[in-house]
Design a protein around this motif. Structure first.
Motif, mmCIF file in Angstrom:
data_model
loop_
_atom_site.group_PDB
_atom_site.id
_atom_site.type_symbol
_atom_site.label_atom_id
_atom_site.label_comp_id
_atom_site.label_asym_id
_atom_site.label_seq_id
_atom_site.Cartn_x
_atom_site.Cartn_y
_atom_site.Cartn_z
ATOM 1 N N ALA A 237 42.292 19.807 5.859
ATOM 2 C CA ALA A 237 43.235 20.122 4.780
ATOM 3 C C ALA A 237 42.723 21.299 3.949
ATOM 4 C CB ALA A 237 43.445 18.894 3.889
ATOM 5 N N LYS A 238 41.405 21.341 3.703
ATOM 6 C CA LYS A 238 40.805 22.465 2.983
ATOM 7 C C LYS A 238 40.997 23.767 3.744
ATOM 8 C CE LYS A 238 36.820 22.329 0.971
ATOM 9 N NZ LYS A 238 35.367 22.112 0.733
ATOM 10 N N MET A 239 40.771 23.713 5.054
ATOM 11 C CA MET A 239 40.960 24.912 5.871
ATOM 12 C C MET A 239 42.428 25.326 5.875
ATOM 13 S SD MET A 239 40.073 25.709 9.888
ATOM 14 C CE MET A 239 38.304 25.851 9.646
ATOM 15 N N ALA A 240 43.328 24.355 5.925
ATOM 16 C CA ALA A 240 44.751 24.672 5.908
ATOM 17 C C ALA A 240 45.116 25.426 4.635
ATOM 18 C CB ALA A 240 45.576 23.388 6.033
ATOM 19 N N LEU A 241 44.560 25.014 3.497
ATOM 20 C CA LEU A 241 44.807 25.706 2.237
ATOM 21 C C LEU A 241 44.319 27.143 2.290
ATOM 22 C CD1 LEU A 241 43.985 23.306 -0.761
ATOM 23 C CD2 LEU A 241 46.137 24.464 -0.286
ATOM 24 N N GLU A 242 43.086 27.334 2.750
ATOM 25 C CA GLU A 242 42.490 28.668 2.781
ATOM 26 C C GLU A 242 43.220 29.586 3.755
ATOM 27 O OE1 GLU A 242 39.936 30.224 1.079
ATOM 28 O OE2 GLU A 242 40.252 28.535 -0.257
ATOM 29 N N VAL A 243 43.435 29.096 4.967
ATOM 30 C CA VAL A 243 44.099 29.916 5.986
ATOM 31 C C VAL A 243 45.537 30.216 5.569
ATOM 32 C CG1 VAL A 243 44.837 30.023 8.403
ATOM 33 C CG2 VAL A 243 42.615 29.043 7.818
ATOM 34 N N GLY A 244 46.186 29.241 4.948
ATOM 35 C CA GLY A 244 47.554 29.454 4.477
ATOM 36 C C GLY A 244 47.644 30.566 3.450
ATOM 37 N N LYS A 245 46.657 30.641 2.559
ATOM 38 C CA LYS A 245 46.646 31.702 1.538
ATOM 39 C C LYS A 245 46.496 33.086 2.165
ATOM 40 C CE LYS A 245 44.457 28.846 -2.000
ATOM 41 N NZ LYS A 245 43.185 28.632 -2.733
ATOM 42 N N ILE A 246 45.805 33.149 3.270
ATOM 43 C CA ILE A 246 45.550 34.449 3.907
ATOM 44 C C ILE A 246 46.751 34.925 4.708
ATOM 45 C CG2 ILE A 246 44.063 35.715 5.519
ATOM 46 C CD1 ILE A 246 41.872 33.644 4.907
ATOM 47 N N PHE A 247 47.231 34.059 5.583
ATOM 48 C CA PHE A 247 48.241 34.490 6.558
ATOM 49 C C PHE A 247 49.660 34.037 6.249
ATOM 50 C CE2 PHE A 247 44.227 33.882 9.049
ATOM 51 C CZ PHE A 247 43.945 35.219 9.218
ATOM 52 N N TYR A 248 49.809 33.009 5.445
ATOM 53 C CA TYR A 248 51.149 32.468 5.191
ATOM 54 C C TYR A 248 51.337 32.266 3.694
ATOM 55 C CZ TYR A 248 49.932 31.239 10.007
ATOM 56 O OH TYR A 248 49.485 31.278 11.300
ATOM 57 N N GLU A 249 51.094 33.322 2.910
ATOM 58 C CA GLU A 249 51.100 33.196 1.452
ATOM 59 C C GLU A 249 52.447 32.791 0.865
ATOM 60 O OE1 GLU A 249 51.018 37.758 2.213
ATOM 61 O OE2 GLU A 249 50.445 35.915 3.243
#
Length: 363
Positions: A237-249
Motif C-alpha cells: 500500500a505504501k508503494m502504491a501511494l508513492e508510485v501513484g504520485k509519480i506516474f498517476y498523479e
C-alpha cells in the motif's frame, strides 16, 4: 488510559438517571471527574486511607467509596454521595461501568500496539500468533491494508473521521503511524474483490473531503489470508501511494495490483535510468520537446496508437498528426506507430518522470 472527559460524560449520564452525585478520583485522592461543585476536596485524605485498606468498598462521612482495579492495582476510586442502600447500589454500578471502560480502553490500546508492531515487522512469528490468540484476533481471516494520506495536520481529526466510517464492533483495525498517514487493516468478506476494496477507498476519500480535508490519497495493498502477511500488504500500500504520485498523479486511489510497469521503474537505480535515457534520446531529454509535441504524444498513447481517433480529439487533420509523428521519429529514431518503438518511448517517459520525482525528493 481513559480520558477524564469520557469519565465525566459517564458519571454525568448516571447522575441524570439516578440523581446521585458521583465522583472519580485517582489513588492519591485527586479528583478526575465529579458531578459535585465542591469536588470532594475535604475527603482527599480519606481516599489514600481507603486505598491501603483491605475493603473493596467503604462508607466514609456520608459517601460510599469503591475501588476500580487494573490487574490488581487500584486505578480509580469511585464515590457516591449518600449513606442508603440505594446509593450503595448506584456506586457499585458506577464503579462497574468505569471498570468496563478501563478494560475496553486497555484492550483497544493493546490491539493498537499489536497492529502497529505487526505493520512495522517488529514481532517474531511466534509472538504474532501468541498475541493474536490472547487478543482474540483471528489469524486466518482475509484482510487488506489501506493507507490514507492526508495533508491536514490539526484542522481535522482525520483518524477519528475514518474510525467513524466503520462500525465499532467490526474486526477492522484503524491506527496512525504519524500525522499524515492512517492505516486501515480491513477484514474482507468471502466474495470481496479489488472492485469492492476500491469502493471502500472511495467512501473514505468522499467522507474526508466532506470534512473539508484536501489532497487525500489512498494506497491499497493486496489481499492476504494470514495475519503474518499484514505487513506485506502494508508495504504494498505504501508503494502504491508513492508510485501513484509519480506516474498517476491524477488518481486519488491507487491499488498495488494496478501499478503495472510503474512498479518496476520505481525500483530501478537512478544511474541505470540515466544511462537508459541517454541511450534512447541520444543525449537529449523529453523536456526538450515543445508543448505541442508532448500533448500529441500523450494523446496518441491515450488512444492506443490510433491515428484517426487521436487526430479527431486534437482537432487536427490526420496528415498533420502524421507529420508530427514523422518529425518525432526523425529527432529520436523512434516511430510511435510501431508497437516496439512506442513501448520504448512510453517507458522512457515514465523513467524521466521517476527521475524528476526522486530528484525533488532529495531536497
Amino acid at each position: 488510559m481513559i480520558s477524564n472527559q469520557i469519565i465525566q460524560n459517564t458519571i454525568d449520564g448516571l447522575k441524570t438517571i439516578t440523581r446521585i452525585d458521583i465522583s472519580v478520583m485517582d489513588a492519591e485522592g485527586k479528583v478526575l471527574a465529579t458531578t459535585e461543585e465542591d469536588k470532594l476536596d475535604e475527603y482527599n485524605d480519606a481516599v489514600p486511607d481507603f486505598v491501603v485498606s483491605q475493603a473493596d468498598s467503604q462508607l466514609v462521612q456520608g459517601y460510599h467509596f469503591f475501588k476500580v482495579l487494573d490487574e490488581h492495582t487500584i486505578e480509580y476510586v469511585v464515590s457516591a454521595k449518600g449513606e442508603s442502600e440505594d446509593v450503595y447500589k448506584i456506586g457499585k454500578i458506577a464503579s462497574f461501568q468505569i471498570q468496563n471502560l478501563l478494560v475496553a480502553y486497555k484492550e483497544r490500546f493493546d490491539k493498537d500496539n499489536f497492529v502497529k508492531n505487526l505493520l512495522l515487522d517488529n514481532l517474531l512469528l511466534v509472538d504474532i500468533y501468541n498475541r493474536s490468540k490472547k487478543l482474540h484476533i483471528e489469524t486466518d481471516a482475509r484482510r487488506v491494508a489501506i493507507i490514507v494520506e492526508t495533508k491536514a495536520e490539526k484542522d481535522v481529526n482525520a483518524l477519528e473521521v475514518v474510525r467513524g466510517i466503520f462500525p465499532t464492533k467490526t474486526k477492522d483495525f484503524i491506527t496512525a503511524v504519524d500525522e499524515h498517514n492512517i492505516i486501515l487493516v480491513k477484514e474482507l468478506k468471502a466474495g470481496d474483490v479489488l472492485e469492492d476494496i476500491e469502493k471502500i477507498a472511495e467512501n473514505i476519500v468522499d467522507t474526508l473531503n466532506a470534512e473539508a480535508m484536501s489532497s487525500v490519497y489512498v494506497g491499497v495493498g493486496t489481499t492476504i489470508s494470514d495475519i503474518k502477511d499484514v505487513s506485506r500488504s502494508y508495504k504494498e500500500a505504501k508503494m502504491a501511494l508513492e508510485v501513484g504520485k509519480i506516474f498517476y498523479e491524477e488518481r486519488h486511489i491507487m491499488a498495488y495490483a494496478n501499478l503495472g510497469i510503474g512498479r518496476l521503474i520505481y525500483q530501478l537505480p537512478i544511474p541505470l535510468c540515466k544511462m537508459f535515457i541517454s541511450e534512447i534520446f541520444q543525449g537529449k531529454s523529453p523536456d526538450d520537446f515543445d508543448e505541442e509535441t508532448l500533448v500529441t504524444i500523450n494523446k496518441f498513447f491515450e488512444n492506443s496508437l490510433n491515428v484517426s481517433e487521436t487526430s479527431r480529439q486534437l482537432y487536427i487533420h490526420r496528415n498533420t498528426l502524421v507529420y508530427r509523428l514523422d518529425k518525432l521519429q526523425k529527432n529520436t529514431g523512434l516511430d510511435l506507430r510501431v508497437f516496439e518503438d512506442s513501448i520504448t518511448f512510453k517507458i522512457a517517459l515514465m523513467v524521466v518522470k521517476y527521475m524528476k520525482y526522486m530528484s525533488h525528493s532529495e531536497y
